[in-house]
Motif scaffolding. Structure first.
Motif, PDB file in Angstrom:
ATOM      1  N   UNK A   1     -54.311 -10.166 -54.421  1.00  0.00           N
ATOM      2  CA  UNK A   1     -55.278 -10.703 -55.376  1.00  0.00           C
ATOM      3  C   UNK A   1     -54.658 -10.704 -56.756  1.00  0.00           C
ATOM      4  N   UNK A   2     -55.269 -11.465 -57.652  1.00  0.00           N
ATOM      5  CA  UNK A   2     -54.832 -11.503 -59.038  1.00  0.00           C
ATOM      6  C   UNK A   2     -55.244 -10.197 -59.716  1.00  0.00           C
ATOM      7  N   UNK A   3     -54.293  -9.522 -60.343  1.00  0.00           N
ATOM      8  CA  UNK A   3     -54.593  -8.280 -61.042  1.00  0.00           C
ATOM      9  C   UNK A   3     -55.335  -8.608 -62.333  1.00  0.00           C
ATOM     10  N   UNK A   4     -56.503  -7.996 -62.574  1.00  0.00           N
ATOM     11  CA  UNK A   4     -57.247  -8.297 -63.796  1.00  0.00           C
ATOM     12  C   UNK A   4     -56.584  -7.752 -65.066  1.00  0.00           C
ATOM     13  N   UNK A   5     -55.606  -6.847 -64.924  1.00  0.00           N
ATOM     14  CA  UNK A   5     -54.931  -6.286 -66.099  1.00  0.00           C
ATOM     15  C   UNK A   5     -53.721  -7.113 -66.509  1.00  0.00           C
ATOM     16  N   UNK A   6     -52.791  -7.350 -65.573  1.00  0.00           N
ATOM     17  CA  UNK A   6     -51.546  -8.036 -65.925  1.00  0.00           C
ATOM     18  C   UNK A   6     -51.518  -9.504 -65.502  1.00  0.00           C
ATOM     19  N   UNK A   7     -52.473  -9.939 -64.660  1.00  0.00           N
ATOM     20  CA  UNK A   7     -52.539 -11.336 -64.247  1.00  0.00           C
ATOM     21  C   UNK A   7     -51.574 -11.716 -63.137  1.00  0.00           C
ATOM     22  N   UNK A   8     -50.811 -10.764 -62.618  1.00  0.00           N
ATOM     23  CA  UNK A   8     -49.875 -11.037 -61.532  1.00  0.00           C
ATOM     24  C   UNK A   8     -50.588 -10.940 -60.181  1.00  0.00           C
ATOM     25  N   UNK A   9     -50.059 -11.675 -59.188  1.00  0.00           N
ATOM     26  CA  UNK A   9     -50.571 -11.510 -57.825  1.00  0.00           C
ATOM     27  C   UNK A   9     -50.032 -10.192 -57.306  1.00  0.00           C
ATOM     28  N   UNK A  10     -50.912  -9.355 -56.840  1.00  0.00           N
ATOM     29  CA  UNK A  10     -50.531  -8.015 -56.435  1.00  0.00           C
ATOM     30  C   UNK A  10     -51.208  -7.659 -55.126  1.00  0.00           C
ATOM     31  N   UNK A  11     -50.542  -6.800 -54.347  1.00  0.00           N
ATOM     32  CA  UNK A  11     -51.225  -6.249 -53.177  1.00  0.00           C
ATOM     33  C   UNK A  11     -52.383  -5.411 -53.680  1.00  0.00           C
ATOM     34  N   UNK A  12     -53.378  -5.252 -52.842  1.00  0.00           N
ATOM     35  CA  UNK A  12     -54.505  -4.417 -53.243  1.00  0.00           C
ATOM     36  C   UNK A  12     -54.493  -3.142 -52.418  1.00  0.00           C
ATOM     37  N   UNK A  13     -55.011  -2.102 -53.014  1.00  0.00           N
ATOM     38  CA  UNK A  13     -55.077  -0.805 -52.346  1.00  0.00           C
ATOM     39  C   UNK A  13     -56.482  -0.244 -52.490  1.00  0.00           C
ATOM     40  N   UNK A  14     -56.819   0.671 -51.620  1.00  0.00           N
ATOM     41  CA  UNK A  14     -58.090   1.386 -51.738  1.00  0.00           C
ATOM     42  C   UNK A  14     -57.776   2.820 -52.094  1.00  0.00           C
ATOM     43  N   UNK A  15     -58.249   3.238 -53.272  1.00  0.00           N
ATOM     44  CA  UNK A  15     -58.069   4.630 -53.673  1.00  0.00           C
ATOM     45  C   UNK A  15     -58.991   5.510 -52.854  1.00  0.00           C
ATOM     46  N   UNK A  16     -58.585   6.725 -52.610  1.00  0.00           N
ATOM     47  CA  UNK A  16     -59.367   7.644 -51.786  1.00  0.00           C
ATOM     48  C   UNK A  16     -60.434   8.385 -52.548  1.00  0.00           C
ATOM     49  N   UNK A  17     -61.059   7.757 -53.551  1.00  0.00           N
ATOM     50  CA  UNK A  17     -62.145   8.427 -54.259  1.00  0.00           C
ATOM     51  C   UNK A  17     -63.441   8.236 -53.483  1.00  0.00           C
ATOM     52  N   UNK A  18     -64.536   8.743 -54.001  1.00  0.00           N
ATOM     53  CA  UNK A  18     -65.791   8.728 -53.247  1.00  0.00           C
ATOM     54  C   UNK A  18     -66.278   7.323 -52.937  1.00  0.00           C
ATOM     55  N   UNK A  19     -65.923   6.346 -53.754  1.00  0.00           N
ATOM     56  CA  UNK A  19     -66.361   4.982 -53.504  1.00  0.00           C
ATOM     57  C   UNK A  19     -65.314   4.149 -52.788  1.00  0.00           C
TER      58      UNK A  19
END
Length: 122
Positions: free
Chosen positions: A9-27
């Motif tokens: 997906x497009x990164x909302x911070x740098x605008x590059x196409x980036x893989x996405x990850x799911x952080x292991x936080x509560x959500x």
């Protein structure tokens, strides 16, 4: 724990196409792999459907009926049933804990409740 998803997906911070990850936080927050910026459209939980008096998973590849549960911060779930128009009854199991959202037990994806419904804890 971090889970890498094959999608990009497009990164909302740098605008590059980036893989996405799911952080292991509560959500299980979905973020870009490059900047760990939250990707809002993937973190929005779609609204559960109501069909024939049952809550139905809104994801087209699932569609499970009567399998939406409330999640507690205690990492357990409470069964939910529509008891009358506009009222969803939540079983308490062994006692009430702070809610942490809702999910479909079949596909384990987060959902939100339809507008106009209130939770009832008998």
């Amino acid at each position: 724990m971090i889970t890498f998803l094959p999608e990009t997906r497009m990164c909302p911070t740098c605008g590059e196409r980036s893989r996405i990850i799911t952080r292991g936080d509560s959500d299980g927050t979905i973020v870009s792999a490059c900047c760990e910026a939250v990707i809002p459209d993937l973190n929005d939980a779609p609204t559960a459907l109501v069909e024939d008096g049952k809550l139905v998973c809104p994801f087209g590849d699932c569609g499970a009926a009567d399998d939406i549960v409330e999640l507690d911060v205690a990492t357990r779930s409470n069964e939910m049933t529509i008891t009358e128009p506009g009222v969803i009854s939540v079983s308490l199991g062994d006692g009430y804990f702070e809610g942490d959202g809702f999910e479909c037990q079949q596909c384990t994806r987060r959902v939100s409740l339809p507008d106009g419904y209130e939770l009832n804890y008998p």
